[in-house]
Design an enzyme around this catalytic site. Structure first.
Site, short mmCIF file in Angstrom:
data_model
loop_
_atom_site.label_atom_id
_atom_site.label_comp_id
_atom_site.label_asym_id
_atom_site.label_seq_id
_atom_site.Cartn_x
_atom_site.Cartn_y
_atom_site.Cartn_z
N LYS A 73 0.80 -1.24 0.00
CA LYS A 73 0.00 0.00 0.00
C LYS A 73 0.83 1.29 0.00
CE LYS A 73 -4.23 -1.69 2.19
NZ LYS A 73 -5.22 -1.50 3.26
N ASP A 109 -10.29 2.69 1.54
CA ASP A 109 -10.58 2.15 2.89
C ASP A 109 -11.35 3.19 3.70
OD1 ASP A 109 -9.41 -0.32 2.56
OD2 ASP A 109 -7.47 0.29 3.37
P1 NDP Z 1 -2.24 -2.61 10.99
O1 NDP Z 1 -1.39 -3.78 11.37
O2 NDP Z 1 -1.67 -1.53 10.14
O3 NDP Z 1 -2.82 -1.91 12.31
C1 NDP Z 1 -3.44 -2.64 13.35
C2 NDP Z 1 -3.25 -1.84 14.63
O4 NDP Z 1 -3.88 -2.51 15.73
C3 NDP Z 1 -1.78 -1.74 14.97
O5 NDP Z 1 -1.52 -0.45 15.47
C4 NDP Z 1 -1.64 -2.82 16.04
O6 NDP Z 1 -0.54 -2.69 16.86
C5 NDP Z 1 -2.94 -2.62 16.77
N1 NDP Z 1 -3.18 -3.78 17.65
C6 NDP Z 1 -3.03 -5.07 17.37
N2 NDP Z 1 -3.32 -5.82 18.43
C7 NDP Z 1 -3.65 -4.95 19.42
C8 NDP Z 1 -4.05 -5.12 20.77
N3 NDP Z 1 -4.15 -6.33 21.35
N4 NDP Z 1 -4.36 -4.04 21.49
C9 NDP Z 1 -4.27 -2.82 20.95
N5 NDP Z 1 -3.88 -2.59 19.68
C10 NDP Z 1 -3.57 -3.65 18.92
O7 NDP Z 1 -3.51 -3.24 10.30
P2 NDP Z 1 -4.65 -2.47 9.48
O8 NDP Z 1 -4.87 -1.14 10.07
O9 NDP Z 1 -4.35 -2.58 8.04
O10 NDP Z 1 -5.89 -3.40 9.76
C11 NDP Z 1 -6.53 -3.42 11.03
C12 NDP Z 1 -7.80 -4.22 10.90
O11 NDP Z 1 -8.66 -3.57 9.99
C13 NDP Z 1 -7.59 -5.64 10.34
O12 NDP Z 1 -8.42 -6.51 11.05
C14 NDP Z 1 -8.06 -5.53 8.91
O13 NDP Z 1 -8.58 -6.74 8.42
C15 NDP Z 1 -9.15 -4.49 9.06
N6 NDP Z 1 -9.44 -3.77 7.84
C16 NDP Z 1 -10.74 -3.71 7.44
C17 NDP Z 1 -11.10 -3.05 6.32
C18 NDP Z 1 -12.53 -3.04 5.92
O14 NDP Z 1 -12.81 -2.62 4.79
N7 NDP Z 1 -13.45 -3.44 6.79
C19 NDP Z 1 -10.11 -2.34 5.49
C20 NDP Z 1 -8.76 -2.40 6.01
C21 NDP Z 1 -8.45 -3.10 7.15
P3 NDP Z 1 0.76 -3.62 16.54
O15 NDP Z 1 1.30 -3.13 15.24
O16 NDP Z 1 1.69 -3.37 17.68
O17 NDP Z 1 0.31 -5.05 16.49
#
Ligand code: NDP
Length: 287
Positions: A73, A109
């Protein structure tokens, strides 16, 4: 004999891994419903090192467009001719439109999220919105909410990712009118009084960890707060179930996914797909 055109119109997704990407299910359902029998959505595994060649291939095969997912991306932006203003601010592109070799990059998104919100009858204008997470989805959503006139955004993120959260706050402050604060997420996070919209933009609750939910104090959510998840598999996450059980108005991440896919189709074909057909196909695929 009737003149035939056997040429396919190609779109798809570049990602790695790509095998679990369910975009094809939603897009194919829409193409069938629209009678677009010569449109094909291809799920293509492209590793990071091959992205430049894949983009050349896209142009050589005159593909109409492509979705980009992990890990492309951000990297893909350097191969694109025109980048939509919101995608530039977000710093990521998930949709490319190919107009005779000229590539335009969009980020659908956040736009899909905004339509899902609007479909639920919720306006972000003048609202205080709490966003859990600061990753890709959180970034896209925050930028769109800020551009749409949200009053205040609170970005809540785990301290290990402090740079991510603070970086997002900086982008928002420097480029939009929204007031914004960053909260390091330690222990059970209490939702501030007066929160109008609460968004889970983390991956917590995503299959197979279906019993996990964000570590927040659910008793602190006010009855008037609207709750939105980004996680779309399962359709009803533990987070959404908790909100629903408490009588809160809420919506699954499937709405955002279907809306962003519908936007892609319109950008590529100029047609408006039936989102209900797409939603039903997604539900069936994930059931
Ligand atoms: P990223 O990995 O970029 O971001 C996820 C974030 O959540 C990170 O900051 C991560 O931290 C944090 N996180 C993970 N586990 C925890 C926890 N236990 N407590 C607090 N924070 C946590 O992923 P995306 O942003 O790309 O995606 C996030 C979600 O959104 C996914 O489930 C994806 O499938 C969904 N999504 C849905 C879309 C839709 O159209 N509905 C479109 C795009 C995404 P860390 O990096 O430290 O793990």
């Amino acid at each position: 004999m009737k003149e035939q055109n056997y040429l396919d119109n190609l779109v798809g997704v570049f990602g790695h891994p790509a095998s679990e990407n369910c975009g094809v299910v939603i897009q194919d359902a829409a193409f069938r419903d629209l009678g677009l029998t010569n449109w094909r959505f291809l799920t293509i595994d492209v590793v990071r090192e091959d992205l430049a060649d894949a983009i050349k291939g896209l142009k050589a095969m005159k593909m109409r467009g492509i979705n980009c997912t992990i890990p492309h991306k951000i990297e893909v932006m350097k191969y694109i001719d025109k980048i939509a203003p919101s995608a530039r601010l977000i710093g990521a592109v998930n949709t490319i439109i190919n107009d005779n070799g000229v590539l335009t990059g969009e980020n659908t998104d956040g736009q899909g999220f905004m339509i899902a919100l609007s479909d639920a009858g919720v306006s972000p204008e003048g609202k205080h919105i709490v966003i859990l997470g600061a990753g890709g989805a959180a970034r896209a959503i925050s930028v769109e909410l800020a551009l749409a006139g949200a009053r205040h955004l609170t970005i809540v993120n785990i301290p290990q990712d402090m740079a991510l959260g603070e970086g997002l706050v900086k982008i928002l402050k420097e480029n939009t009118q929204v007031s914004v604060d960053y909260v390091p997420w330690e222990g059970k996070y209490k939702i501030p009084a007066g929160t109008d919209i609460l968004v889970n933009a983390t991956s917590v609750g995503l299959y197979p960890h279906v019993d996990d939910k964000p570590n927040i104090d659910y008793d602190s959510i006010e009855k008037t707060t609207y709750v939105q998840d980004v996680v779309f598999n399962p359709a009803v996450t533990a987070f959404i179930r908790e909100a629903g059980n408490r009588g809160l108005k809420c919506q699954s991440g499937q709405a955002m996914l279907v809306n962003q896919a519908a936007l892609n189709i319109t950008m590529w074909t100029g047609l408006k797909p039936d989102k209900e057909v797409m939603r039903a196909a997604l539900e069936q695929a994930l059931s």
